[in-house]
Write a protein that holds these residues in place. Structure first.
Motif, short mmCIF file in Angstrom:
data_model
loop_
_atom_site.label_atom_id
_atom_site.label_comp_id
_atom_site.label_asym_id
_atom_site.label_seq_id
_atom_site.Cartn_x
_atom_site.Cartn_y
_atom_site.Cartn_z
N ALA A 40 0.83 -1.21 0.00
CA ALA A 40 0.00 0.00 0.00
C ALA A 40 0.86 1.26 0.00
O ALA A 40 0.56 2.24 -0.68
N GLU A 41 1.96 1.23 0.77
CA GLU A 41 2.85 2.39 0.81
C GLU A 41 3.55 2.58 -0.53
O GLU A 41 3.71 3.71 -1.02
N ALA A 42 3.97 1.48 -1.15
CA ALA A 42 4.65 1.58 -2.45
C ALA A 42 3.72 2.13 -3.53
O ALA A 42 4.15 2.88 -4.40
N LEU A 43 2.45 1.78 -3.45
CA LEU A 43 1.47 2.23 -4.45
C LEU A 43 0.82 3.56 -4.09
O LEU A 43 0.06 4.11 -4.89
N GLU A 44 1.12 4.07 -2.88
CA GLU A 44 0.44 5.27 -2.36
C GLU A 44 -1.07 5.05 -2.42
O GLU A 44 -1.83 5.89 -2.91
N PHE A 45 -1.48 3.91 -1.89
CA PHE A 45 -2.88 3.48 -1.91
C PHE A 45 -3.76 4.50 -1.21
O PHE A 45 -3.42 5.00 -0.14
N TYR A 46 -4.91 4.82 -1.79
CA TYR A 46 -5.77 5.91 -1.29
C TYR A 46 -6.27 5.66 0.14
O TYR A 46 -6.51 6.60 0.89
N ALA A 47 -6.43 4.39 0.52
CA ALA A 47 -6.98 4.07 1.85
C ALA A 47 -5.88 3.68 2.83
O ALA A 47 -6.15 2.97 3.80
N LEU A 48 -4.65 4.17 2.59
CA LEU A 48 -3.53 3.78 3.45
C LEU A 48 -3.77 4.10 4.93
O LEU A 48 -3.52 3.26 5.79
N PRO A 49 -4.26 5.32 5.29
CA PRO A 49 -4.50 5.60 6.72
C PRO A 49 -5.49 4.62 7.35
O PRO A 49 -5.27 4.12 8.46
N ALA A 50 -6.58 4.33 6.64
CA ALA A 50 -7.57 3.39 7.17
C ALA A 50 -6.98 1.99 7.29
O ALA A 50 -7.26 1.26 8.25
N LEU A 51 -6.15 1.63 6.33
CA LEU A 51 -5.52 0.31 6.35
C LEU A 51 -4.57 0.18 7.54
O LEU A 51 -4.54 -0.85 8.23
N ARG A 52 -3.80 1.24 7.79
CA ARG A 52 -2.90 1.22 8.95
C ARG A 52 -3.69 1.03 10.24
O ARG A 52 -3.30 0.25 11.11
N ASN A 53 -4.78 1.78 10.38
CA ASN A 53 -5.60 1.66 11.59
C ASN A 53 -6.20 0.27 11.72
O ASN A 53 -6.25 -0.30 12.80
N ARG A 54 -6.66 -0.28 10.61
CA ARG A 54 -7.29 -1.61 10.63
C ARG A 54 -6.29 -2.67 11.09
O ARG A 54 -6.58 -3.49 11.96
#
Length: 207
Positions: A40-54
């Motif tokens: 996700a970090e490599a792709l600058e995935f749009y939901a990265l903050p939510a993914l980190r929290n999850r």
């Protein structure tokens, strides 16, 4: 921007697995979590903050204990607040257990350390040096619980960590400041609260 399909390909997982992770419907192993986050970090995935929290929610929390001195003292209340804020914003899932001691006798400190040791994985303690405190540190170490001196160093046969300033250098800095501020030669008084606190002993010797 990157899609869920892109993230699945990058992480080497199925789209359905990524979807379950994002929506909190799937427990995530540590190795899988690292792969998904890295992708996700490599792709600058749009939901990265939510993914980190999850993923942070699904990881086991580390419980750290802090045994501070009297709660009526502003200094220790501020430390407690700062610890809570640091845990809340940590990238790792951390729970802090903060207790304040009004009775600072070695017997009380040692007893509270052993009680706290039943509920935490490591602890930091503000305390004066004393054989009873050292014995508590050694008992906890035998149970796999590390103890750190906080603000003031502590010693024990098993060894301890320390979180705080270099107190000898603090004393040297104070001595340098006094020497520079004094307009003429003369005696300087030093007030020390208790030499059993190594921080104060080192402050004095450094000065």
């Amino acid at each position: 921007s990157a899609t869920i399909q892109d993230l699945a390909v990058k992480a080497g997982l199925s789209v359905s697995t990524i979807d379950r992770i994002l929506n909190g419907r799937d427990k995530v192993r540590a190795g899988t979590a690292e792969r998904v986050l890295a992708a996700a970090e490599a792709l600058e995935f749009y939901a990265l903050p939510a993914l980190r929290n999850r993923l942070r929610v699904d990881r086991p929390k580390v419980r750290l204990g802090f045994l501070l001195q009297q709660s009526h003292r502003t200094f220790y209340r501020l430390i407690a607040d700062a610890l809570a804020e640091a845990a809340a914003t940590s990238p790792e899932p951390i729970e802090v257990v903060v207790q304040h001691l009004d009775d600072l006798s070695p017997e009380s400190v040692a007893a509270r350390m052993l009680q706290m040791g039943e509920h935490v994985q490591a602890m930091a303690v503000v305390s004066a040096e004393h054989p009873r405190v050292a014995s508590a540190i050694e008992t906890l170490a035998a149970q796999g619980i590390a103890t750190y001196g906080l603000i003031s160093e502590l010693t024990a046969a098993c060894g301890t960590g320390y979180i705080g300033l270099d107190n000898w250098k603090v004393g040297r800095t104070a001595g340098w400041a006094i020497a520079g501020l004094c307009k003429r030669p003369g005696p300087v008084g030093i007030v020390v609260g208790n030499h059993r606190y190594r921080c104060q002993e080192l402050n004095e010797s450094g000065f």
